[in-house]
Write a protein that holds these residues in place. Structure first.
Motif, mmCIF file in Angstrom:
data_model
loop_
_atom_site.group_PDB
_atom_site.id
_atom_site.type_symbol
_atom_site.label_atom_id
_atom_site.label_comp_id
_atom_site.label_asym_id
_atom_site.label_seq_id
_atom_site.Cartn_x
_atom_site.Cartn_y
_atom_site.Cartn_z
ATOM 1 N N UNK A 25 56.422 52.265 30.844
ATOM 2 C CA UNK A 25 56.184 51.786 32.204
ATOM 3 C C UNK A 25 54.701 51.905 32.551
ATOM 4 N N UNK A 26 54.117 53.042 32.246
ATOM 5 C CA UNK A 26 52.705 53.276 32.542
ATOM 6 C C UNK A 26 51.812 52.365 31.693
ATOM 7 N N UNK A 27 52.204 52.088 30.461
ATOM 8 C CA UNK A 27 51.412 51.199 29.620
ATOM 9 C C UNK A 27 51.299 49.806 30.237
ATOM 10 N N UNK A 28 52.386 49.314 30.806
ATOM 11 C CA UNK A 28 52.346 48.006 31.462
ATOM 12 C C UNK A 28 51.426 48.070 32.672
ATOM 13 N N UNK A 29 51.506 49.165 33.433
ATOM 14 C CA UNK A 29 50.594 49.335 34.569
ATOM 15 C C UNK A 29 49.139 49.319 34.096
ATOM 16 N N UNK A 30 48.888 49.988 33.003
ATOM 17 C CA UNK A 30 47.526 50.055 32.475
ATOM 18 C C UNK A 30 47.046 48.677 32.021
ATOM 19 N N UNK A 31 47.935 47.902 31.417
ATOM 20 C CA UNK A 31 47.565 46.545 31.037
ATOM 21 C C UNK A 31 47.180 45.734 32.271
ATOM 22 N N UNK A 32 47.997 45.838 33.305
ATOM 23 C CA UNK A 32 47.709 45.080 34.521
ATOM 24 C C UNK A 32 46.404 45.544 35.167
ATOM 25 N N UNK A 33 46.180 46.846 35.198
ATOM 26 C CA UNK A 33 44.924 47.376 35.733
ATOM 27 C C UNK A 33 43.737 46.869 34.924
ATOM 28 N N UNK A 34 43.884 46.872 33.610
ATOM 29 C CA UNK A 34 42.825 46.372 32.739
ATOM 30 C C UNK A 34 42.560 44.894 32.966
ATOM 31 N N UNK A 35 43.616 44.125 33.154
ATOM 32 C CA UNK A 35 43.461 42.702 33.430
ATOM 33 C C UNK A 35 42.722 42.459 34.728
ATOM 34 N N UNK A 36 43.106 43.188 35.771
ATOM 35 C CA UNK A 36 42.432 43.036 37.061
ATOM 36 C C UNK A 36 40.962 43.440 36.972
ATOM 37 N N UNK A 37 40.694 44.489 36.227
ATOM 38 C CA UNK A 37 39.323 44.934 36.050
ATOM 39 C C UNK A 37 38.488 43.874 35.339
ATOM 40 N N UNK A 38 39.041 43.297 34.270
ATOM 41 C CA UNK A 38 38.308 42.280 33.513
ATOM 42 C C UNK A 38 38.064 41.036 34.369
ATOM 43 N N UNK A 39 39.039 40.688 35.208
ATOM 44 C CA UNK A 39 38.859 39.532 36.078
ATOM 45 C C UNK A 39 37.732 39.771 37.076
ATOM 46 N N UNK A 40 37.687 40.959 37.658
ATOM 47 C CA UNK A 40 36.614 41.287 38.602
ATOM 48 C C UNK A 40 35.262 41.265 37.898
ATOM 49 N N UNK A 41 35.214 41.809 36.692
ATOM 50 C CA UNK A 41 33.964 41.820 35.934
ATOM 51 C C UNK A 41 33.544 40.402 35.557
ATOM 52 N N UNK A 42 34.511 39.562 35.181
ATOM 53 C CA UNK A 42 34.205 38.181 34.813
ATOM 54 C C UNK A 42 33.656 37.416 36.007
ATOM 55 N N UNK A 43 34.243 37.645 37.159
ATOM 56 C CA UNK A 43 33.760 36.982 38.375
ATOM 57 C C UNK A 43 32.325 37.411 38.680
ATOM 58 N N UNK A 44 32.041 38.691 38.515
ATOM 59 C CA UNK A 44 30.680 39.177 38.719
ATOM 60 C C UNK A 44 29.704 38.554 37.736
ATOM 61 N N UNK A 45 30.103 38.488 36.464
ATOM 62 C CA UNK A 45 29.244 37.871 35.448
ATOM 63 C C UNK A 45 29.013 36.397 35.770
ATOM 64 N N UNK A 46 30.051 35.731 36.248
ATOM 65 C CA UNK A 46 29.928 34.325 36.607
ATOM 66 C C UNK A 46 28.919 34.150 37.741
ATOM 67 N N UNK A 47 29.017 35.001 38.748
ATOM 68 C CA UNK A 47 28.107 34.872 39.894
ATOM 69 C C UNK A 47 26.662 35.195 39.517
ATOM 70 N N UNK A 48 26.472 36.000 38.477
ATOM 71 C CA UNK A 48 25.121 36.341 38.006
ATOM 72 C C UNK A 48 24.597 35.350 36.966
ATOM 73 N N UNK A 49 25.429 34.377 36.611
ATOM 74 C CA UNK A 49 25.016 33.390 35.618
ATOM 75 C C UNK A 49 25.060 33.898 34.193
#
Length: 128
Positions: A25-49
């Motif tokens: 159960x926790x592993x799935x939570x961790x996957x989702x947390x990791x996905x959300x983190x990567x999405x936020x980081x990708x959006x930041x990288x996109x905005x910085x070019x």
């Protein structure tokens, strides 16, 4: 079997000692947390070019979503598992489009969907 798949995908993206002690159960939570983190980081990288970094991070988010798909158990999950599978496929397509067109709104859309799924998952008590 499904816990091993979740562990494998999480370790590909992010290695933490707590992964070794986490229940499925926790592993799935961790996957989702990791996905959300990567999405936020990708959006930041996109905005910085930072195009290359954006692509790497979106790729990692896609890998995590693929790991979530692999963890689905159609026999136990029935229609819910089928619906989640379709949603994960949709999310993957949207991220590919976001990467191709530098579209932050599509990243936001996928993050909102993943956050909603995570909230539902967080509300489920883990099976001992």
């Amino acid at each position: 079997m499904y816990a091993k798949s979740a562990l494998h995908h999480y370790q590909q993206v992010n290695t933490h000692a707590q992964v070794l002690e986490a229940n499925p159960h926790r592993l799935i939570q961790m996957l989702m947390e990791g996905g959300l983190s990567r999405l936020a980081q990708a959006k930041g990288a996109m905005s910085r070019g930072q195009i290359a970094e954006k692509g790497i991070l979106i790729g990692k988010a896609i890998d995590i979503i693929g790991g979530l798909r692999e963890c689905l158990d159609p026999e136990k999950g029935g229609q819910i598992a089928s619906n989640l599978n379709e949603l994960y496929l949709y999310m993957t397509r949207r991220l590919i489009e976001a990467n191709r067109h530098n579209d932050e709104a599509k990243i936001d859309e996928v993050a909102k969907l993943l956050r909603t799924i995570k909230e539902g998952w967080d509300g489920i008590a883990p099976v001992a």
